[in-house]
Design a protein around this motif. Structure first.
Motif, PDB file in Angstrom:
ATOM      1  N   THR A   1     -36.306  82.571  53.234  1.00  9.31           N
ATOM      2  CA  THR A   1     -36.053  83.836  53.929  1.00  9.31           C
ATOM      3  C   THR A   1     -34.697  84.411  53.546  1.00  9.31           C
ATOM      4  OG1 THR A   1     -35.148  82.617  55.820  1.00  9.31           O
ATOM      5  CG2 THR A   1     -37.495  83.186  55.885  1.00  9.31           C
TER       6      THR A   1
ATOM      7  N   ARG B   1     -38.435  88.565  52.863  1.00  7.96           N
ATOM      8  CA  ARG B   1     -37.339  88.232  51.955  1.00  7.96           C
ATOM      9  C   ARG B   1     -36.490  89.487  51.771  1.00  7.96           C
ATOM     10  NH1 ARG B   1     -36.518  83.911  48.701  1.00  7.96           N
ATOM     11  NH2 ARG B   1     -35.132  84.195  46.911  1.00  7.96           N
TER      12      ARG B   1
ATOM     13  N   HIS C   1     -39.384  86.553  60.075  1.00  9.35           N
ATOM     14  CA  HIS C   1     -38.567  85.552  59.399  1.00  9.35           C
ATOM     15  C   HIS C   1     -39.091  85.271  58.000  1.00  9.35           C
ATOM     16  CE1 HIS C   1     -36.648  83.708  63.266  1.00  9.35           C
ATOM     17  NE2 HIS C   1     -36.247  84.944  62.997  1.00  9.35           N
TER      18      HIS C   1
END
Length: 305
Positions: A120, A22, A19
């Motif tokens: 994220t 990016r 999570h």
């Protein structure tokens, strides 16, 4: 205090790491401006090869809801509403749009599922759709100025035509007349005190400012009539059509007048009959008589004075 099991700890660390990635979004096989009707494909990527893309989702920013909307939520019909197709075949996360339309324009992004915030989420990719649709010609200074294929004006009138088009960017306009070599680079065309020599077919050409291949035109035939022709019937109207156009309204008006006259006559006759007295009865004519004599019975006795 009991420590968590090693497998549970490793799973939690892996989920947090996944999570924390990016992602990025890129357009596939797309160069230059994106035209309306094109086939567009986006892919969500991460830095790690073979990453589990089931943890990520595509989102589109809704200007009406003022929030980001997930596009791969079939329980809410998001894919149907936005007319997109989200697939996860072969471990890849793809978003495909078959026939791109203007409502597909906007901001898209990819982010980890079941998370909030922008830590994220990928950088936004803005999808701009270029188009040029129908061209319209209107007559200025009129309450209903949209024109069809032809326009008839009286000789000596002032005429101003306006050209417009539905486009993603303000188009460039050109006016011309069929058979002439002049061009007016403007959205409006002014013809003060129109003469019969100015009759003909005028054409407005609308062109996208950055994409010359996006162009459309509209032609209008201008008929200039003299003062003596203002009371003449249309030349193309045949005799049967003329009789039908004049006779049918006259017949309907006659039937309406006859029906109204019959109704008023019947209402007036009914009002003359005294209340409580049936038709066919009259006031007694015999002195001292209390009974009426029907009108259908003949008078065979002399009057009593």
């Amino acid at each position: 205090m009991a420590l968590p099991a090693p497998r549970v700890l490793l799973a939690a660390l892996a989920l947090c790491w996944a999570h924390g990635e990016r992602p990025t979004v890129r357009l596939l096989d797309q160069e230059g401006p994106i035209l309306e009707g094109s086939y567009v494909t986006m892919e969500c990527l991460t830095d790690e090869d073979g990453a589990d893309m089931s943890q990520f989702t595509f989102q589109k920013y809704s200007r009406w809801l003022h929030t980001w909307v997930s596009l791969d939520r079939p329980d809410r019909l998001r894919c149907w509403f936005f007319d997109v197709n989200v697939t996860r075949a072969g471990g890849r996360l793809l978003l495909a749009i078959k026939a791109l339309q203007s409502w597909h324009a906007g901001a898209y992004r990819c982010m980890a599922a079941n998370t909030t915030g922008n830590t994220t989420a990928s950088a936004e990719i803005s999808l701009r759709v270029e188009y040029l649709r129908s061209v319209y010609v209107t007559r200025a200074h009129t309450w209903c100025g949209t024109l069809g294929d032809s326009l008839a004006v009286m000789e000596g009138e002032d005429l101003e035509l306006q050209c417009s088009a539905d486009a993603s960017q303000p188009p460039e306009y050109e006016w011309s007349r069929q058979g002439d070599d002049w061009v007016v680079a403007s959205s409006s065309l002014s013809l003060p005190q129109v003469s019969r020599e100015q009759a003909g077919t005028y054409m407005c050409l609308a062109r996208h400012p950055g994409l010359p291949q996006l162009a459309s035109s509209r032609a209008v035939r201008l008929d200039v009539q003299g003062a003596q022709s203002s009371y003449q019937l249309e030349p193309g109207l045949s005799t049967p059509m003329l009789l039908l156009a004049v006779g049918l309204p006259a017949l309907l008006l006659l039937l309406l007048v006859l029906g109204l006259g019959a109704f008023l006559l019947r209402h007036r006759n009914a009002a003359k009959i005294p209340a409580g007295e049936e038709p066919g009865q009259r006031t007694p004519i015999y002195k001292g008589s209390l009974e009426s004599v029907p009108s259908v019975v003949g008078d065979q006795q002399p009057l009593v004075l």
